[in-house]
Design a protein around this motif. Structure first.
Motif, mmCIF file in Angstrom:
data_model
loop_
_atom_site.group_PDB
_atom_site.id
_atom_site.type_symbol
_atom_site.label_atom_id
_atom_site.label_comp_id
_atom_site.label_asym_id
_atom_site.label_seq_id
_atom_site.Cartn_x
_atom_site.Cartn_y
_atom_site.Cartn_z
ATOM 1 N N THR A 85 0.941 -1.221 0.081
ATOM 2 C CA THR A 85 0.048 -0.088 -0.114
ATOM 3 C C THR A 85 0.944 1.127 -0.207
ATOM 4 O O THR A 85 2.182 1.283 0.144
ATOM 5 N N ASN A 144 1.573 3.335 2.438
ATOM 6 C CA ASN A 144 2.308 3.380 3.529
ATOM 7 C C ASN A 144 3.416 2.302 3.486
ATOM 8 O O ASN A 144 4.666 2.452 3.808
ATOM 9 N N ILE A 156 -4.327 -7.387 5.212
ATOM 10 C CA ILE A 156 -5.028 -6.480 6.213
ATOM 11 C C ILE A 156 -6.476 -6.863 5.886
ATOM 12 O O ILE A 156 -7.468 -6.882 6.946
ATOM 13 N N GLN A 179 -3.203 -8.495 10.771
ATOM 14 C CA GLN A 179 -2.621 -7.407 11.629
ATOM 15 C C GLN A 179 -3.284 -7.372 13.050
ATOM 16 O O GLN A 179 -2.695 -6.529 14.083
ATOM 17 N N PHE A 180 -4.039 -8.372 13.284
ATOM 18 C CA PHE A 180 -4.750 -8.277 14.608
ATOM 19 C C PHE A 180 -4.229 -9.578 15.400
ATOM 20 O O PHE A 180 -4.560 -9.896 16.543
ATOM 21 N N LYS A 215 -1.523 -1.820 12.188
ATOM 22 C CA LYS A 215 -1.469 -1.365 11.108
ATOM 23 C C LYS A 215 -0.030 -1.714 10.418
ATOM 24 O O LYS A 215 0.799 -1.552 10.745
ATOM 25 N N ILE A 216 -0.112 -1.930 9.038
ATOM 26 C CA ILE A 216 1.038 -2.307 8.419
ATOM 27 C C ILE A 216 1.523 -0.637 7.999
ATOM 28 O O ILE A 216 0.830 0.145 7.708
ATOM 29 N N PRO A 217 3.160 -0.471 7.710
ATOM 30 C CA PRO A 217 4.091 -1.506 8.020
ATOM 31 C C PRO A 217 4.740 -1.696 9.081
ATOM 32 O O PRO A 217 4.582 -0.631 10.212
ATOM 33 N N GLU A 235 4.921 2.589 12.517
ATOM 34 C CA GLU A 235 4.614 3.876 11.837
ATOM 35 C C GLU A 235 5.542 4.058 10.631
ATOM 36 O O GLU A 235 7.081 3.903 10.867
ATOM 37 N N SER A 236 4.982 4.280 9.407
ATOM 38 C CA SER A 236 6.012 4.165 8.384
ATOM 39 C C SER A 236 6.972 5.302 8.271
ATOM 40 O O SER A 236 8.332 5.228 7.957
HETATM 41 N N1 LIG Z 1 0.229 6.150 10.265
HETATM 42 C C1 LIG Z 1 0.598 4.778 9.703
HETATM 43 C C2 LIG Z 1 -0.982 4.410 8.826
HETATM 44 C C3 LIG Z 1 -0.717 2.719 8.426
HETATM 45 C C4 LIG Z 1 -2.042 2.317 7.972
HETATM 46 O O1 LIG Z 1 -2.991 3.019 7.891
HETATM 47 N N2 LIG Z 1 -1.662 1.277 7.317
HETATM 48 C C5 LIG Z 1 -2.818 0.698 6.646
HETATM 49 C C6 LIG Z 1 -2.704 -0.073 5.343
HETATM 50 S S1 LIG Z 1 -2.023 1.365 4.471
HETATM 51 C C7 LIG Z 1 -3.358 -0.609 7.600
HETATM 52 O O2 LIG Z 1 -2.593 -1.407 7.889
HETATM 53 N N3 LIG Z 1 -4.749 -0.739 7.725
HETATM 54 C C8 LIG Z 1 -5.310 -1.919 8.279
HETATM 55 C C9 LIG Z 1 -6.462 -1.834 9.496
HETATM 56 O O3 LIG Z 1 -6.766 -0.479 9.440
HETATM 57 O O4 LIG Z 1 -6.922 -2.561 9.879
HETATM 58 C C10 LIG Z 1 1.627 4.578 8.954
HETATM 59 O O5 LIG Z 1 2.185 5.649 8.429
HETATM 60 O O6 LIG Z 1 2.633 3.557 9.134
#
Ligand SMILES: N[C@@H](CCC(=O)N[C@@H](CS)C(=O)NCC(=O)O)C(=O)O
Length: 263
Positions: A50, A52, A80, A85-86, A98-100, A115-116
């Motif tokens: 994605t 991020n 995801i 992720q859980f 949340k990834i990554p 946090e990316s």
């Molecule tokens: N602020 C976080 C945002 C990360 C984020 O939103 N990741 C999304 C994918 S781009 C995710 O893992 N979503 C899964 C979920 O919300 O359950 C970063 O920059 O790492």
């Protein structure tokens, strides 16, 4: 405009989460026991391609391009939409689910990084690359890195969600987030009119962070129909910067990275 009268107390069971109904809950923390695989390389990345996620693979490929062997990594796919992720092991690395996420095994005890932007900064500092060390240069990179993490949720969680993912097209949120997304695009376009990279003359982690969202949007790679709707053709300086960075071999490899299954 559709009418919604909020109840006195909100409840998850009354909320339609569209495409994300299967994964969104109002609580944090692990939902099931999970054992994540680990490879043999110093850095273990648990992620997905994605906007991020690609920040991290692009950064690692840039470090590889610079010949840094200690930046070698194993890359695992966290699906995801399947809720990986859980799982308990992932949550131990990133309690925010949340990834990554990165686990640095070259240190004892291992260091977890989530946090990316924190991952970009961690790698830049660990290997002393893609980040200036003088206070003025470093601060400008951090200005733009923090800008990206604060700004992009208006694009992804706001514009992208309501334009692309929401179960119905709602005029009010689409207008609100399009206004802000275009303001951000105009900001970047004006910045790139007077310098080659976002923090000045050199390519840095701030370019990686911003390219992964705004460059991908300018490449028409994020949301169906968004390129035309946002009139991305009109941001010529942003497009020039986007195309220039897209030619970097590390960026191409970072986008094409192969994610290994975790199961
Ligand atoms: N602020 C976080 C945002 C990360 C984020 O939103 N990741 C999304 C994918 S781009 C995710 O893992 N979503 C899964 C979920 O919300 O359950 C970063 O920059 O790492």
């Amino acid at each position: 405009m559709s009418h919604y009268i909020p109840p006195k107390v909100w409840s998850a069971k009354d909320s339609d989460q569209g495409k994300f109904s299967g994964i969104n809950r109002p609580t944090a923390g692990s939902r099931f026991e999970q054992e994540l695989p680990q490879g043999k390389k110093p850095l273990q990345i648990y992620s997905l391609g994605t906007p991020n996620g690609i920040k991290v693979t692009i950064m690692l490929e840039e470090l590889r391009e610079l010949g840094i062997e200690a930046a070698d990594y194993d890359l695992f796919k966290i699906s995801i939409m399947d809720g990986d992720q859980f799982g308990s092991d992932f949550v131990a690395i990133n309690p925010n689910s949340k990834i990554p996420a990165l686990l640095d095994r070259s240190q004892e005890p291992n260091i977890r990084v989530f946090e990316s932007a924190s991952i970009l900064l961690y790698l830049a500092e660990k290997f002393d690359k893609l980040m200036p060390s003088d206070p003025a240069g470093r601060t400008e990179v951090l200005n733009w890195l923090f800008w990206q993490t604060g700004a992009a949720p208006f694009v992804g969680g706001g514009f992208g969600h309501f334009f692309n993912y929401a179960p119905e097209k709602l005029e009010y949120p689409i207008n609100r987030f399009t206004m802000e997304t275009k303001r951000q695009l105009d900001l970047l376009d004006k910045e790139f009119a007077r310098k080659p990279y976002i923090a000045g003359d050199d390519y840095t982690i701030a370019d990686i962070a911003i390219w992964s969202w705004y460059g991908r949007l300018a490449q028409d790679a994020l949301y169906d129909g968004a390129y035309e709707f946002l009139d991305l053709d009109s941001y010529s300086h942003l497009k020039e910067w986007t195309d220039h960075i897209a030619q970097r071999p590390a960026v191409q490899r970072g986008l094409a990275a192969d994610y290994k299954d975790i199961k």
